[in-house]
Scaffold this motif. Structure first.
Motif, PDB file in Angstrom:
ATOM      1  N   VAL A  90      74.983 105.976   5.854  1.00  0.00           N
ATOM      2  CA  VAL A  90      74.994 106.159   7.302  1.00  0.00           C
ATOM      3  C   VAL A  90      75.766 107.434   7.596  1.00  0.00           C
ATOM      4  N   THR A  91      75.231 108.260   8.495  1.00  0.00           N
ATOM      5  CA  THR A  91      76.002 109.402   8.977  1.00  0.00           C
ATOM      6  C   THR A  91      76.512 109.080  10.372  1.00  0.00           C
ATOM      7  N   THR A  92      77.618 109.722  10.718  1.00  0.00           N
ATOM      8  CA  THR A  92      78.208 109.507  12.038  1.00  0.00           C
ATOM      9  C   THR A  92      78.419 110.846  12.726  1.00  0.00           C
ATOM     10  N   ASP A  93      78.245 110.844  14.040  1.00  0.00           N
ATOM     11  CA  ASP A  93      78.460 112.077  14.794  1.00  0.00           C
ATOM     12  C   ASP A  93      79.958 112.341  14.921  1.00  0.00           C
ATOM     13  N   LEU A  94      80.313 113.372  15.674  1.00  0.00           N
ATOM     14  CA  LEU A  94      81.715 113.757  15.793  1.00  0.00           C
ATOM     15  C   LEU A  94      82.559 112.725  16.534  1.00  0.00           C
ATOM     16  N   LEU A  95      81.907 111.791  17.245  1.00  0.00           N
ATOM     17  CA  LEU A  95      82.624 110.711  17.918  1.00  0.00           C
ATOM     18  C   LEU A  95      82.736 109.461  17.045  1.00  0.00           C
ATOM     19  N   GLY A  96      82.108 109.503  15.864  1.00  0.00           N
ATOM     20  CA  GLY A  96      82.133 108.363  14.960  1.00  0.00           C
ATOM     21  C   GLY A  96      81.017 107.369  15.178  1.00  0.00           C
ATOM     22  N   LEU A  97      80.048 107.704  16.029  1.00  0.00           N
ATOM     23  CA  LEU A  97      78.912 106.818  16.278  1.00  0.00           C
ATOM     24  C   LEU A  97      77.812 107.074  15.249  1.00  0.00           C
ATOM     25  N   PRO A  98      77.077 106.026  14.822  1.00  0.00           N
ATOM     26  CA  PRO A  98      76.006 106.223  13.844  1.00  0.00           C
ATOM     27  C   PRO A  98      74.994 107.254  14.327  1.00  0.00           C
ATOM     28  N   SER A  99      74.602 108.132  13.412  1.00  0.00           N
ATOM     29  CA  SER A  99      73.614 109.158  13.729  1.00  0.00           C
ATOM     30  C   SER A  99      72.315 108.881  12.978  1.00  0.00           C
ATOM     31  N   GLN A 100      72.384 108.834  11.653  1.00  0.00           N
ATOM     32  CA  GLN A 100      71.208 108.581  10.835  1.00  0.00           C
ATOM     33  C   GLN A 100      71.532 107.486   9.824  1.00  0.00           C
ATOM     34  N   VAL A 101      70.507 106.695   9.473  1.00  0.00           N
ATOM     35  CA  VAL A 101      70.674 105.603   8.524  1.00  0.00           C
ATOM     36  C   VAL A 101      69.628 105.754   7.426  1.00  0.00           C
ATOM     37  N   ALA A 102      70.081 105.772   6.168  1.00  0.00           N
ATOM     38  CA  ALA A 102      69.156 105.888   5.038  1.00  0.00           C
ATOM     39  C   ALA A 102      68.689 104.505   4.607  1.00  0.00           C
ATOM     40  N   PRO A 103      67.412 104.355   4.242  1.00  0.00           N
ATOM     41  CA  PRO A 103      66.942 103.085   3.694  1.00  0.00           C
ATOM     42  C   PRO A 103      67.687 102.760   2.404  1.00  0.00           C
ATOM     43  N   ALA A 104      67.752 101.487   2.061  1.00  0.00           N
ATOM     44  CA  ALA A 104      68.467 101.054   0.857  1.00  0.00           C
ATOM     45  C   ALA A 104      67.799 101.594  -0.409  1.00  0.00           C
ATOM     46  N   LEU A 105      68.640 101.935  -1.375  1.00  0.00           N
ATOM     47  CA  LEU A 105      68.203 102.399  -2.692  1.00  0.00           C
ATOM     48  C   LEU A 105      68.617 101.343  -3.702  1.00  0.00           C
ATOM     49  N   SER A 106      67.653 100.791  -4.437  1.00  0.00           N
ATOM     50  CA  SER A 106      67.932  99.754  -5.431  1.00  0.00           C
ATOM     51  C   SER A 106      68.288 100.388  -6.768  1.00  0.00           C
ATOM     52  N   ILE A 107      69.346  99.862  -7.374  1.00  0.00           N
ATOM     53  CA  ILE A 107      69.777 100.327  -8.690  1.00  0.00           C
ATOM     54  C   ILE A 107      69.961  99.099  -9.569  1.00  0.00           C
ATOM     55  N   THR A 108      69.342  99.095 -10.755  1.00  0.00           N
ATOM     56  CA  THR A 108      69.419  97.960 -11.681  1.00  0.00           C
ATOM     57  C   THR A 108      70.142  98.401 -12.947  1.00  0.00           C
ATOM     58  N   VAL A 109      71.172  97.649 -13.306  1.00  0.00           N
ATOM     59  CA  VAL A 109      71.975  97.956 -14.497  1.00  0.00           C
ATOM     60  C   VAL A 109      71.193  97.555 -15.743  1.00  0.00           C
ATOM     61  N   GLN A 110      71.152  98.460 -16.719  1.00  0.00           N
ATOM     62  CA  GLN A 110      70.424  98.209 -17.988  1.00  0.00           C
ATOM     63  C   GLN A 110      71.387  97.972 -19.130  1.00  0.00           C
TER      64      GLN A 110
END
Length: 174
Positions: free
Chosen positions: A154-174
Motif C-alpha cells: 500500500v502506498t500513502t499520500d503525504l497525509l498518510g491516507l492510502p493512495s494505491q494498493v497492490a494485489p497480493a503476491l503469493s510466495i511458496t516456500v520450497q
C-alpha cells in the motif's frame, strides 16, 4: 476546466456501474478484472494502478533471502508498507472503498510490528522512481516447506491516507 484525477480520488459511481455492466472485463488491460480493481480501490481506466509487487523468487528455499519490490505511479516521497499475511482475504482501509489485499492475522500484525526480525524496509518512502523494496529472510524452519504466504503493498499520500494498493503476491516456500 477541471483536471483529471484518478478514480479513487473522486466520484466512483461510474466505475461501480462498469463493474455491474462488465464485471469480468478488464477496461484498462492490466490483467486485473473490473470487480477486483474496485475491491482493491484501484482505477479501472489506468493500467498503472494497481501497482505491482514482484519478488526475486516466488518459490524461495529455507534460509534464503528475497526482495519484494513494488513499482507505482505515485511520486517520490509518498509512503509505503509492504507486508505479509497467511491469506489474502482482504480488510478495509481508510478511506472507505479501499481494501488491503491481505488478511489481518497474526503474521500481518507481527510483520508491521517493531519485533519483526524477518524483514527490512517494511515501511518507508518511495524512491526517486516511485518504487519501494523490502528485504525478507525465509527462516530455516523445515515445517515451512510447502507453506504459502501472501505479500501486499500500500502506498500513502503525504497525509498518510492510502493512495494505491497492490494485489497480493503469493510466495511458496520450497
Amino acid at each position: 476546466a477541471t483536471s483529471p484525477s484518478s478514480a479513487h480520488q473522486g466520484d466512483r459511481t461510474g466505475l461501480h456501474l462498469m463493474t455491474v455492466l462488465d464485471p469480468g472485463g478488464d477496461a484498462d488491460g492490466d490483467l486485473t478484472i473490473n470487480t477486483r480493481e474496485v475491491y482493491l480501490g484501484a482505477d479501472l481506466l489506468d493500467p498503472a494502478i494497481p501497482p505491482q509487487l514482484q519478488s526475486t523468487s516466488t518459490t524461495p528455499g529455507l534460509g534464503t533471502g528475497i526482495t519484494v519490490s513494488m513499482t507505482t505511479t505515485d511520486p517520490p516521497g509518498y509512503g509505503y508498507v509492504i507486508a505479509a499475511s497467511e491469506s489474502a482475504n482482504g480488510f478495509p482501509l481508510v478511506p472507505p472503498c479501499v481494501n488491503a489485499p491481505l488478511s489481518f492475522d497474526f503474521l500481518l500484525q507481527f510483520w508491521i510490528g517493531s519485533n519483526n526480525v524477518l524483514a527490512q524496509n517494511v515501511v518507508g518512502t518511495l524512491d526517486a522512481s516511485g518504487a519501494a523494496a523490502s528485504q525478507v529472510l525465509v527462516p530455516n524452519h523445515p515445517p515451512l516447506v510447502g507453506a504459502s504466504f501472501f505479500f501486499g503493498g500500500v502506498t500513502t499520500d503525504l497525509l498518510g491516507l492510502p493512495s494505491q494498493v497492490a494485489p497480493a503476491l503469493s510466495i511458496t516456500v520450497q
